[in-house]
Design an enzyme around this catalytic site. Structure first.
Site, PDB file in Angstrom:
ATOM      1  N   SER A 163       0.843  -1.193   0.000  1.00  0.00           N
ATOM      2  CA  SER A 163       0.000   0.000   0.000  1.00  0.00           C
ATOM      3  C   SER A 163       0.886   1.254   0.000  1.00  0.00           C
ATOM      4  O   SER A 163       1.733   1.396  -0.871  1.00  0.00           O
ATOM      5  CB  SER A 163      -0.942  -0.036   1.201  1.00  0.00           C
ATOM      6  OG  SER A 163      -1.984   0.903   1.075  1.00  0.00           O
ATOM      7  N   ARG A 232     -12.236   6.559   9.227  1.00  0.00           N
ATOM      8  CA  ARG A 232     -11.720   5.191   9.257  1.00  0.00           C
ATOM      9  C   ARG A 232     -12.738   4.200   8.713  1.00  0.00           C
ATOM     10  O   ARG A 232     -12.375   3.218   8.054  1.00  0.00           O
ATOM     11  CB  ARG A 232     -11.322   4.803  10.678  1.00  0.00           C
ATOM     12  CG  ARG A 232     -10.599   3.462  10.756  1.00  0.00           C
ATOM     13  CD  ARG A 232      -9.370   3.462   9.861  1.00  0.00           C
ATOM     14  NE  ARG A 232      -8.564   2.269  10.047  1.00  0.00           N
ATOM     15  CZ  ARG A 232      -7.464   2.000   9.370  1.00  0.00           C
ATOM     16  NH1 ARG A 232      -7.048   2.846   8.443  1.00  0.00           N
ATOM     17  NH2 ARG A 232      -6.770   0.904   9.597  1.00  0.00           N
ATOM     18  N   ASP A 324      -8.343  -6.938  -4.998  1.00  0.00           N
ATOM     19  CA  ASP A 324      -8.018  -5.613  -4.469  1.00  0.00           C
ATOM     20  C   ASP A 324      -8.555  -4.556  -5.427  1.00  0.00           C
ATOM     21  O   ASP A 324      -8.037  -4.370  -6.523  1.00  0.00           O
ATOM     22  CB  ASP A 324      -6.499  -5.483  -4.317  1.00  0.00           C
ATOM     23  CG  ASP A 324      -6.060  -4.168  -3.677  1.00  0.00           C
ATOM     24  OD1 ASP A 324      -6.918  -3.287  -3.461  1.00  0.00           O
ATOM     25  OD2 ASP A 324      -4.856  -4.032  -3.396  1.00  0.00           O
ATOM     26  N   HIS A 357      -7.863  -5.407  -0.501  1.00  0.00           N
ATOM     27  CA  HIS A 357      -6.581  -4.749  -0.244  1.00  0.00           C
ATOM     28  C   HIS A 357      -5.913  -5.283   1.019  1.00  0.00           C
ATOM     29  O   HIS A 357      -4.691  -5.289   1.126  1.00  0.00           O
ATOM     30  CB  HIS A 357      -6.796  -3.240  -0.124  1.00  0.00           C
ATOM     31  CG  HIS A 357      -5.524  -2.456  -0.049  1.00  0.00           C
ATOM     32  ND1 HIS A 357      -4.550  -2.523  -1.029  1.00  0.00           N
ATOM     33  CD2 HIS A 357      -5.050  -1.600   0.901  1.00  0.00           C
ATOM     34  CE1 HIS A 357      -3.546  -1.737  -0.701  1.00  0.00           C
ATOM     35  NE2 HIS A 357      -3.807  -1.181   0.464  1.00  0.00           N
ATOM     36  N   ASP A 358      -6.695  -5.738   1.976  1.00  0.00           N
ATOM     37  CA  ASP A 358      -6.141  -6.299   3.208  1.00  0.00           C
ATOM     38  C   ASP A 358      -5.316  -7.557   2.970  1.00  0.00           C
ATOM     39  O   ASP A 358      -4.629  -8.029   3.882  1.00  0.00           O
ATOM     40  CB  ASP A 358      -7.270  -6.638   4.195  1.00  0.00           C
ATOM     41  CG  ASP A 358      -7.603  -5.471   5.112  1.00  0.00           C
ATOM     42  OD1 ASP A 358      -6.812  -4.505   5.160  1.00  0.00           O
ATOM     43  OD2 ASP A 358      -8.646  -5.531   5.788  1.00  0.00           O
TER      44      ASP A 358
END
Length: 390
Positions: A163, A232, A324, A357-358
């Site tokens: 990232s 968040r 992602d 994405h994690d």
């Protein structure tokens, strides 16, 4: 996974670790920033794992993502929370601390020990707040270079991260190609797309719209908790994939039926609220503003990374994840094409994960095999096929 209570029995854990601090750029020799301003003194929080070998050739710099910190592996005394990449760093793991000396530092602009908006401005005796200068990814890397110099390392075996960490990896090669033998950018991009900038702007506006933000001068009053929590929540949605959210939550109700109120009826709503509220306890709102702006400014497209006129001899392993959608594989392929145009040694792998994405944080198995072999080839200078226990 490491915890202090199980260190004796834990296979592959680096054990107890301690955060260290390096302060430099004392006035008048302040750190020059891309915005044209200077800053000093500057402190970087960092941790190290493993041992530096005799010729200082086995050092790997791990660079963190947007809200990460220096605590990448092991546990701190009195705590049971392992570092954010603990499954990847340690004896026998992807970044094998029996072979390599691994460094991880908190970026400038952060809020976990490195100089950032919440730090005390020596000129006023109060937190910098919005007097903190605008920073870029290149500024972050420039500060890290000073740390690497301090540790006596002339050339890094590798720089690796996902990232925003991947952006720092690319910037290291662009800024200091002679200092990097290999690079592992994961789930990242040469530059942000308009959509990625748009998400970050909504995040910033949610913080600044909170009356408790007080134009950035909230430190004596407390965080702009509501705005930061919403920020968040928005971010966390982009970290997951539609499939992973369906598998984790689907349309499950928390209490079996609708409340017909504006509460958290669905499990996914409760989860996002929890993630937002817990984030407020660990991260500074102004740091979030500064760091998201830094990644929006980042741009190594159009030959600014490498080119035939400016070739590099760093080897690259570029990794992306099929699901992602925040940093999709097409952006990793743009990195690969840029490197190929510059006649750079590059290997590319797209992993078929469903975690979005994690995935760079949780897809340990396949990443470990790829990175382990890549580092062995880089370190020893030839292909090494070693049998490793699962």
């Amino acid at each position: 996974m490491c915890c202090e209570k199980a260190l004796a029995a834990e296979d592959g854990c680096v054990g107890l670790v301690e955060t260290q601090y390096y302060t430099f750029a004392h006035p008048p020799d302040e750190l020059k920033l891309e915005c044209g301003k200077t800053m000093g003194p500057v402190t970087l929080a960092y941790e190290t794992y493993g041992r530096l070998n005799a010729d200082n050739s086995n050092a790997i710099l791990i660079v963190h993502a947007l809200t990460g910190d220096a605590h990448a592996a092991g546990v701190h005394r009195g705590e049971n929370n392992p570092g954010w990449w603990d499954d990847m760093i340690g004896p026998g793991k992807a970044f094998d601390t029996d072979r390599y000396f691994v460094i991880c530092s908190n970026v400038i602009g952060g809020c976990k020990g490195s100089t950032g908006p919440a730090s005390i401005n020596p000129k006023t005796g109060k937190p910098y707040a919005l007097d903190f200068p605008m920073i870029t990814v290149a500024d972050m890397v420039n500060a890290q270079r000073r740390l690497v110099d301090h540790l006596g390392i002339g050339r890094l075996l590798s720089v690796a991260g996902g990232s925003m960490g991947g952006m720092q990896v690319l910037q290291w090669v662009a800024s200091y190609p002679e200092r990097v033998r290999s690079a592992i950018p994961i789930a990242t991009a040469l530059k942000h797309s308009p959509q990625q900038i748009a998400f970050n702007e909504v995040v910033r506006q949610s913080i600044m719209a909170d009356p408790e933000w007080r134009q950035g001068h909230y430190y004596e009053y407390g965080q702009p908790a509501k705005g930061l929590a919403v920020a968040r929540m928005i971010g966390h949605i982009t970290f997951m994939s539609d499939q992973s959210m369906e598998e984790k939550f689907s349309r499950k109700l928390k209490n079996g039926d609708y409340s017909f109120r504006f509460g958290a009826d669905f499990e996914v709503e409760g989860y996002l609220r929890y993630r937002g509220e817990s984030f407020v306890k660990r991260f500074d709102a102004n740091s979030y503003l500064y760091i998201t702006k830094a990644v929006d400014y980042f741009d190594l497209s159009n030959g600014k990374l490498v080119s035939r006129d400016r070739p590099v001899d760093s080897r690259f392993l570029v990794i992306s994840f099929k699901s992602d959608w925040l940093y999709p594989p097409v952006q990793s392929l743009e990195i690969v094409r840029s490197l190929q145009a510059g006649l750079t040694d590059v290997t590319y792998c797209e992993i078929g994960s469903t975690y979005g994405h994690d995935a760079f944080l949780v897809e340990v198995g396949e990443q470990t095999q790829l990175i382990r072999h890549f580092l062995e080839k880089t370190f020893y200078g030839y292909d090494v096929l070693v049998s490793h226990d699962a």
